[in-house]
Design a protein around this motif. Structure first.
Motif: not given
Ligand code: SF4
Length: 273
Positions: A4-7, A40, A128, A130-131, A156, A192, A225, A227-228
């Motif tokens: 998934g995506c935590s954001m 997202n 995000c 990560v960013h 991001e 990323e 990331c 979740t990704m």
């Molecule tokens: S890097 Fe991960 S948390 Fe950040 S937008 Fe992409 S999927 Fe979402």
């Protein structure tokens, strides 16, 4: 299924519905606010946008989608990523003072009725992680060491990082700009890590002029990331092998009504971009 995506998870349907209800005590959101969700985001949020005159955007088309949104209504509620919303608003010439942040943990998003009435863009407090690792001082250090180097970031990243970058854009844009840069260019890239590593690998071999491109990750520490990263080759192979064998594994089902409304928001995006 845990990928998934935590954001994206920072904007849930119940939180966004509550924000819409709370906004209703100050203005009529269905007349004055276009809800805009970044791609997202979960299907139910896209459906929310479809139902309330809103739209979906990507990091490539966000400024264009904001322009469409303002042609519909005077304000925008942008979720889940505050940074993409802020940078896109800034690119459209909207002053930072006309953008406010909605904190879902606070009553009324932590805003006064005056702030809501004055705002052009209400930014969801999502980000995000990560960013968020990339900081302006990373760019300062790079520029001090390599004054001829170039800096490119994803929107991001926080506003200060975007402001200090030579280029800001989507993943597709980052790939294109680096690919088209002259041989010998040194790049600091704020996005990323897997993408940065792939680009570094692709351009490390010297070309016919004997020069290669040097591509480095913006942060000194690595924040993957998680979740990704759950989308990995073994799981992908497992899904594909099952499909070949006639079994659908990890099927994701969206209720028909929700799918219909989400499609409305997605089609608005395709028409507007
Ligand atoms: S890097 Fe991960 S948390 Fe950040 S937008 Fe992409 S999927 Fe979402």
């Amino acid at each position: 299924l845990a990928a998934g995506c935590s954001m994206a998870d920072m904007a849930t349907l119940s939180r966004v519905r509550r924000a819409w209800r709370e906004l209703s005590s100050v203005l009529n959101p269905d007349e004055t606010v276009t809800p805009v969700t970044y791609i997202n985001s979960s299907a139910d949020l896209k459906a929310f946008c479809g139902e309330h005159g809103g739209i979906v955007c990507t990091s490539s088309n966000a400024p264009k989608i904001l322009a469409w949104s303002f042609s519909q209504r005077e304000k925008v509620l942008f979720f889940p990523d505050q940074h993409l919303g802020r940078w896109s608003g800034h690119k459209m010439g909207i002053p930072l003072s006309d953008m406010v942040m909605w904190d879902w943990d606070q009553p009324m998003g932590g805003l006064t009725p005056e702030q809501i009435n004055k705002a052009k863009i209400i930014l969801w407090k999502g980000f995000c992680s990560v960013h968020m690792m990339f900081q302006p001082q990373h760019i300062d250090k790079f520029r001090a060491e390599y004054p001829e180097g170039k800096v490119i970031s994803h929107p991001e990243c926080c506003f200060e990082v975007c402001e200090k970058s030579d280029y800001v854009g989507s993943t597709e844009y980052i790939i294109k700009i680096i690919a088209e840069s002259p041989p010998g260019t040194r790049w600091l890239v704020g996005t990323e890590l897997n993408l940065v590593n792939r680009l570094a690998e692709e351009f490390k071999a010297p070309d016919e002029t004997g020069q290669s491109k040097i591509i480095q990750f913006m942060a000194p520490t690595v924040c993957m990331c998680s979740t990704m990263a759950r989308i990995d080759p073994p799981h992908l192979a497992w899904c594909l092998e099952n499909l070949v064998a006639g079994h659908v594994v990890n099927r994701i089902t969206v209720p028909p009504q929700e799918a219909e409304l989400a499609k409305v928001a997605l089609e608005r995006m395709l028409d507007a971009s």
